[in-house]
Design a protein around this motif. Structure first.
Motif, PDB file in Angstrom:
ATOM      1  N   SER A 410      62.159  65.255  -7.057  1.00 25.32           N
ATOM      2  CA  SER A 410      60.779  65.602  -6.696  1.00 25.32           C
ATOM      3  C   SER A 410      60.141  66.503  -7.736  1.00 25.32           C
ATOM      4  CB  SER A 410      60.754  66.291  -5.329  1.00 25.32           C
ATOM      5  OG  SER A 410      61.558  67.458  -5.344  1.00 25.32           O
ATOM      6  N   GLU A 411      60.548  66.314  -8.986  1.00 25.83           N
ATOM      7  CA  GLU A 411      59.986  67.113 -10.072  1.00 25.83           C
ATOM      8  C   GLU A 411      58.468  66.926 -10.137  1.00 25.83           C
ATOM      9  OE1 GLU A 411      60.109  67.090 -14.947  1.00 25.83           O
ATOM     10  OE2 GLU A 411      61.731  66.145 -13.823  1.00 25.83           O
ATOM     11  N   GLY A 412      57.765  68.036 -10.136  1.00 33.03           N
ATOM     12  CA  GLY A 412      56.312  67.965 -10.243  1.00 33.03           C
ATOM     13  C   GLY A 412      55.592  67.958  -8.910  1.00 33.03           C
ATOM     14  N   LEU A 413      56.327  67.852  -7.790  1.00 31.91           N
ATOM     15  CA  LEU A 413      55.692  67.884  -6.466  1.00 31.91           C
ATOM     16  C   LEU A 413      55.685  69.334  -5.973  1.00 31.91           C
ATOM     17  CD1 LEU A 413      57.333  64.739  -4.802  1.00 31.91           C
ATOM     18  CD2 LEU A 413      55.155  64.906  -5.993  1.00 31.91           C
ATOM     19  N   ARG A 414      54.541  69.987  -6.097  1.00 28.46           N
ATOM     20  CA  ARG A 414      54.499  71.432  -5.857  1.00 28.46           C
ATOM     21  C   ARG A 414      53.609  71.842  -4.698  1.00 28.46           C
ATOM     22  NH1 ARG A 414      53.761  70.653 -11.341  1.00 28.46           N
ATOM     23  NH2 ARG A 414      55.572  71.147 -12.628  1.00 28.46           N
ATOM     24  N   THR A 415      52.749  70.935  -4.214  1.00 24.65           N
ATOM     25  CA  THR A 415      51.800  71.319  -3.180  1.00 24.65           C
ATOM     26  C   THR A 415      51.970  70.464  -1.923  1.00 24.65           C
ATOM     27  OG1 THR A 415      50.081  69.769  -3.887  1.00 24.65           O
ATOM     28  CG2 THR A 415      50.142  71.932  -4.981  1.00 24.65           C
ATOM     29  N   GLN A 416      51.451  70.969  -0.806  1.00 26.96           N
ATOM     30  CA  GLN A 416      51.506  70.214   0.452  1.00 26.96           C
ATOM     31  C   GLN A 416      50.838  68.851   0.312  1.00 26.96           C
ATOM     32  OE1 GLN A 416      51.102  72.115   4.389  1.00 26.96           O
ATOM     33  NE2 GLN A 416      50.258  73.858   3.229  1.00 26.96           N
ATOM     34  N   GLU A 417      49.702  68.822  -0.412  1.00 26.95           N
ATOM     35  CA  GLU A 417      48.967  67.569  -0.594  1.00 26.95           C
ATOM     36  C   GLU A 417      49.853  66.534  -1.285  1.00 26.95           C
ATOM     37  OE1 GLU A 417      47.790  70.555  -1.281  1.00 26.95           O
ATOM     38  OE2 GLU A 417      46.232  70.715   0.274  1.00 26.95           O
ATOM     39  N   MET A 418      50.600  66.975  -2.308  1.00 23.31           N
ATOM     40  CA  MET A 418      51.501  66.058  -3.024  1.00 23.31           C
ATOM     41  C   MET A 418      52.627  65.587  -2.122  1.00 23.31           C
ATOM     42  SD  MET A 418      51.887  67.805  -6.783  1.00 23.31           S
ATOM     43  CE  MET A 418      50.514  67.843  -7.954  1.00 23.31           C
ATOM     44  N   TRP A 419      53.197  66.512  -1.320  1.00 27.30           N
ATOM     45  CA  TRP A 419      54.303  66.129  -0.430  1.00 27.30           C
ATOM     46  C   TRP A 419      53.832  65.095   0.588  1.00 27.30           C
ATOM     47  CZ3 TRP A 419      55.334  71.995   0.787  1.00 27.30           C
ATOM     48  CH2 TRP A 419      55.813  72.623  -0.371  1.00 27.30           C
ATOM     49  N   LYS A 420      52.669  65.351   1.175  1.00 32.10           N
ATOM     50  CA  LYS A 420      52.146  64.442   2.200  1.00 32.10           C
ATOM     51  C   LYS A 420      51.784  63.082   1.604  1.00 32.10           C
ATOM     52  CE  LYS A 420      50.437  68.089   5.288  1.00 32.10           C
ATOM     53  NZ  LYS A 420      49.249  68.694   5.929  1.00 32.10           N
ATOM     54  N   GLU A 421      51.246  63.091   0.368  1.00 31.09           N
ATOM     55  CA  GLU A 421      50.928  61.820  -0.288  1.00 31.09           C
ATOM     56  C   GLU A 421      52.208  61.033  -0.567  1.00 31.09           C
ATOM     57  OE1 GLU A 421      48.575  60.002  -4.197  1.00 31.09           O
ATOM     58  OE2 GLU A 421      48.871  62.163  -4.026  1.00 31.09           O
ATOM     59  N   ARG A 455      58.242  73.532   2.385  1.00 31.30           N
ATOM     60  CA  ARG A 455      58.977  72.856   1.315  1.00 31.30           C
ATOM     61  C   ARG A 455      60.357  72.407   1.790  1.00 31.30           C
ATOM     62  NH1 ARG A 455      58.498  71.238  -4.389  1.00 31.30           N
ATOM     63  NH2 ARG A 455      60.274  69.879  -4.308  1.00 31.30           N
ATOM     64  N   GLN A 456      61.035  73.255   2.519  1.00 34.16           N
ATOM     65  CA  GLN A 456      62.382  72.935   2.975  1.00 34.16           C
ATOM     66  C   GLN A 456      62.392  71.690   3.865  1.00 34.16           C
ATOM     67  OE1 GLN A 456      64.282  76.249   4.893  1.00 34.16           O
ATOM     68  NE2 GLN A 456      66.262  75.232   5.081  1.00 34.16           N
ATOM     69  N   GLU A 457      61.380  71.589   4.763  1.00 37.00           N
ATOM     70  CA  GLU A 457      61.287  70.437   5.650  1.00 37.00           C
ATOM     71  C   GLU A 457      61.009  69.165   4.856  1.00 37.00           C
ATOM     72  OE1 GLU A 457      58.700  68.784   9.492  1.00 37.00           O
ATOM     73  OE2 GLU A 457      58.342  70.804   8.700  1.00 37.00           O
ATOM     74  N   PHE A 458      60.089  69.265   3.855  1.00 39.80           N
ATOM     75  CA  PHE A 458      59.787  68.091   3.013  1.00 39.80           C
ATOM     76  C   PHE A 458      61.027  67.632   2.261  1.00 39.80           C
ATOM     77  CE2 PHE A 458      58.868  66.661  -1.331  1.00 39.80           C
ATOM     78  CZ  PHE A 458      58.308  65.425  -1.036  1.00 39.80           C
TER      79      PHE A 458
END
Length: 571
Positions: A410-421, A455-458
Motif C-alpha cells: 500500500s505504498e503511497g496510500l496515506r489518506t482516508q480518501e485513498m483507502w476508501k477509493e 489505518r490499522q483497520e484498512f
C-alpha cells in the motif's frame, strides 16, 4: 515576410547612420542589471569568431532610420562608446551613429552631454545617467587601459548585430507591437528565410525563385505540424520551437542540444552564405527535409530511430551525423549497435529491481524498446508505434512510469480518501473471484461508509483482499521486470497499488475511452502472452510471468546480451 526585407550582419563598429525613436515607443529604460549583462556578454567574447547581440529592426525613412526594435541595446552601445571616448581622451572614436527622438527632442542633446546635474529633469535623463554610472562602475572594476582597448577591439572585430531592415510599406507599429508588447522575438527561421527573400539577395535567386522558396518553406512548416512526423524526430514540444522548421535549420547548422546561443543557427547560415550560393543552401535545406521524411516513411528506420530519440539514447543531430557518408546497411548496423548499448547492463537482467532507483531507468528503457520492437515486428508494415501519443497527450507532455502489474503493498496510500477509493475499486474483483466472500465484502463496504477509517483497520482489510486476489507462492518477483509494465504517470495512488484484476478492468476502461495504452501493457492485461491452458483471468501468476519474459527474450533477441532469466516459482 516579403522581398522588401534587407538582412545583413554588421559589426558594432560598423554601425553608422542617423536613427530616430518613433513616438509609439517609450524612452530608454535599461537598469544596471541589463547594462552589466550586456558588458559581461561583450567581454566574454574573447576567442569567439562571432558574438551576436539581438537584432536591430529598422525602416528607412528619408535619410534616417526609424528604429522599430533595438532602442535599449543601441542606446547602451552609444553610451559605452561615449564613455570609452571620454575615458581614452579621444583615442577611441565617438559613436559613428546618432540617436534622436520623435517626441523627446531634448534627449538627443542630453545623450551628447550626459550632464548629471540635469538627471532629475525627466525620467529619460534619469535612466540615461544611471546607465552611464553603471558603465563607469563596470569599467572601474577592471584594468582601465586593457579593458577599453579590448571592448573597442571586440566591437570592431567580433561583436555583431543582425541588421533587419524592412520595406517602407511595412506596418512599423504592428511589427513593434509583435516584437515588444507581445514578446515574440525574431526567430532563427525568420532570419534565415529573410536571407532568401531579401531585396539585396544574390543574383542566383530571382523574384520567381523567391516566390517558389516561400511556398515550399511554408509547405515544410505545414508538414512538420504533422505530429506523427514531429514527435518521431524530437522529444520537444511546441513550447521549445516557435516555428518547427527551426529543427531542420538547427540540424544543418550542427547546433548541439546544450548550445544556448540564441542566434547560433542564423550565424551559421550567414557564414555559409559567404562561401556558397543561396541556391545551394536552399537545396541543402530541401534535401535534409526529404531525408527526414524518408526515415519517417521507412518502417524499420522509423522504429529504430524513433526509439533511440524517444529513449534519450541519441539526439536527432547525432542520428543525422551518424547517417552521413554511410551506406544504408552500415547506417542500420550503427543504429542496431546503439540500441544494444542502450539496454546493456552489468550483471543479469533478472537482478534489475524497481526498489533500486538506478535500475528504474534501465527497466523503463528496456520496456520501451520491447514495446517499439513488438509493434515493428508484429505489424510488419501495417502497424507503427505512435511516438506522438507516447510523448504528447491532451493534457500536454506525457510522463511514463513503471507500473507493478500486480501490487501487494500500500505504498503511497496515506489518506482516508485513498483507502476508501482502493476498497471501492476492489469490491467488483472480490465478488468475481469468490462466492464465499460476503463477509469480506461487508467489511469493505462498512469501512467505506465510516466517517473516520483508521489505518490499522484498512491495513487488516487490505491484507485479506490482497491474499484473496493474489496467487500463492513466492513474492521475490514483485519488483522484477516480470511484474513491470509502462503506464502514464498519474496521481491515482489507489489504482497504482491495486491488484492485477482491478488494474485489468481499469485499463480496459481506459482503452475503450480512447486513452493511449502502450502495446505490451495492453497485451499483459489482456493475457495475450499466457497460453490458454495456463490462463487464470483474474490473477497474475508464475505462468504469466514466464510467458511475459519469454516474449521479451523473443522480441529483443537481437539486442539483449543474454536472455532474461525468471526467478523460480510456481502458481
Amino acid at each position: 515576410m516579403n522581398n522588401e526585407i534587407k538582412l545583413d550582419t554588421k559589426l558594432v563598429g560598423d554601425i553608422t547612420g542617423d536613427f530616430y525613436v518613433p513616438s509609439y515607443q517609450r524612452g530608454y529604460r535599461w537598469g544596471e542589471k541589463e547594462v552589466v549583462r550586456l558588458l559581461d556578454d561583450i567581454y566574454s567574447t574573447e576567442g569567439k569568431r562571432n558574438y551576436c547581440l539581438q537584432p536591430v529592426v529598422v525602416r528607412k525613412n528619408g535619410d534616417k532610420y526609424e528604429l522599430i526594435d533595438g532602442q535599449q541595446r543601441l542606446t547602451t552601445i552609444y553610451l559605452i562608446y561615449r564613455f570609452m571616448n571620454e575615458e581614452s581622451f579621444g583615442f577611441i572614436d565617438e559613436p559613428r551613429f546618432t540617436l534622436s527622438y520623435e517626441t523627446r527632442e531634448k534627449s538627443e542633446d542630453f545623450l551628447k552631454s550626459i550632464d548629471e546635474s540635469r538627471k532629475e529633469e525627466n525620467i529619460d535623463f534619469w535612466f540615461i545617467c544611471a546607465a552611464y554610472e553603471s558603465i563607469k562602475k563596470w569599467f572601474s572594476a577592471r584594468d582601465r587601459k586593457s579593458t577599453l582597448t579590448n571592448v573597442n577591439k571586440y566591437f570592431d572585430e567580433i561583436v555583431k548585430i543582425i541588421w533587419y531592415e524592412v520595406g517602407e510599406s511595412e506596418d512599423a507599429i504592428g511589427l513593434f507591437t509583435r516584437l515588444n508588447i507581445g514578446k515574440i522575438p525574431l526567430t532563427n527561421a525568420e532570419l534565415v528565410k529573410a536571407m532568401f527573400l531579401s531585396k539585396d539577395t544574390d543574383e542566383d535567386v530571382d523574384k520567381e525563385k523567391q516566390e517558389e522558396i516561400s511556398l515550399q518553406w511554408d509547405n515544410m512548416e505545414k508538414e512538420l505540424h504533422n505530429n506523427s512526423l514531429w514527435y518521431f524526430l524530437t522529444n520537444k514540444t511546441n513550447a521549445d520551437y516557435q516555428t518547427r522548421i527551426d529543427l531542420i535549420l538547427d540540424l544543418i547548422s550542427g547546433k548541439q542540444a546544450d548550445n544556448r546561443e540564441k542566434y547560433y543557427t542564423f550565424f551559421k547560415f550567414d557564414e555559409m552564405r559567404q562561401t556558397r550560393t543561396l541556391d545551394r543552401i536552399w537545396r541543402n535545406i530541401q534535401q535534409t527535409f526529404l531525408v527526414l521524411k524518408d526515415w519517417h516513411g521507412n518502417h524499420e528506420l522509423y522504429h529504430k530511430i524513433g526509439y533511440l530519440i524517444a529513449s534519450g539514447t541519441l539526439t536527432l543531430q547525432k542520428v543525422f551525423d551518424l547517417s552521413k557518408d554511410k551506406t544504408k546497411d552500415d547506417f542500420r548496423e550503427s543504429l542496431d549497435s546503439f540500441i544494444r548499448d542502450s539496454i546493456k547492463i552489468k550483471g543479469n537482467y533478472s537482478d534489475l529491481s524497481y526498489e533500486k532507483p538506478l535500475d528504474q531507468k534501465k527497466i523503463t528503457t528496456l520496456l520501451l524498446l520491447f514495446n517499439v520492437e513488438s509493434v515493428r515486428r508484429n505489424g510488419e508494415h501495417s502497424q507503427w508505434f505512435p511516438f506522438d501519443k507516447y510523448k504528447f497527450g491532451k493534457g500536454g507532455k506525457v510522463t511514463w512510469s513503471l507500473e507493478h502489474i500486480h501490487a501487494q503493498q500500500s505504498e503511497g496510500l496515506r489518506t482516508q480518501e485513498m483507502w476508501k477509493e482502493w476498497l471501492t475499486l476492489h469490491i467488483p474483483s472480490v465478488k468475481s473471484v469468490s462466492d464465499t466472500s460476503e463477509e469480506l465484502i461487508e467489511l469493505m463496504e462498512n469501512a467505506i461508509q465510516k466517517e473516520k477509517l483508521e489505518r490499522q483497520e484498512f491495513d487488516a482489510i487490505q491484507q485479506k483482499v490482497v491474499e484473496l486476489l493474489s496467487v500463492k507462492g513466492n513474492t521475490e518477483y514483485l519488483h522484477s521486470i516480470a511484474n513491470m509494465a509502462l503506464l502514464s504517470s498519474n496521481d491515482n495512488a489507489a489504482l497504482n497499488n491495486s491488484t492485477f484484476d482491478v488494474k485489468r478492468n481499469e485499463i480496459i476502461k481506459m482503452d475503450k475511452a480512447g486513452q493511449y495504452i502502450p502495446f505490451c501493457t495492453r497485451m499483459v492485461f489482456l493475457k495475450y502472452y499466457t497460453p490458454s491452458a495456463d490462463n487464470q483471468l483474474h490473477f497474475w501468476g508464475h505462468s504469466d510471468r514466464v510467458a511475459y519474459v519469454d516474449a521479451m527474450n523473443t522480441v529483443l533477441v537481437n539486442y539483449l546480451e543474454e536472455p532474461i532469466v525468471l526467478e523460480k516459482g510456481e502458481d
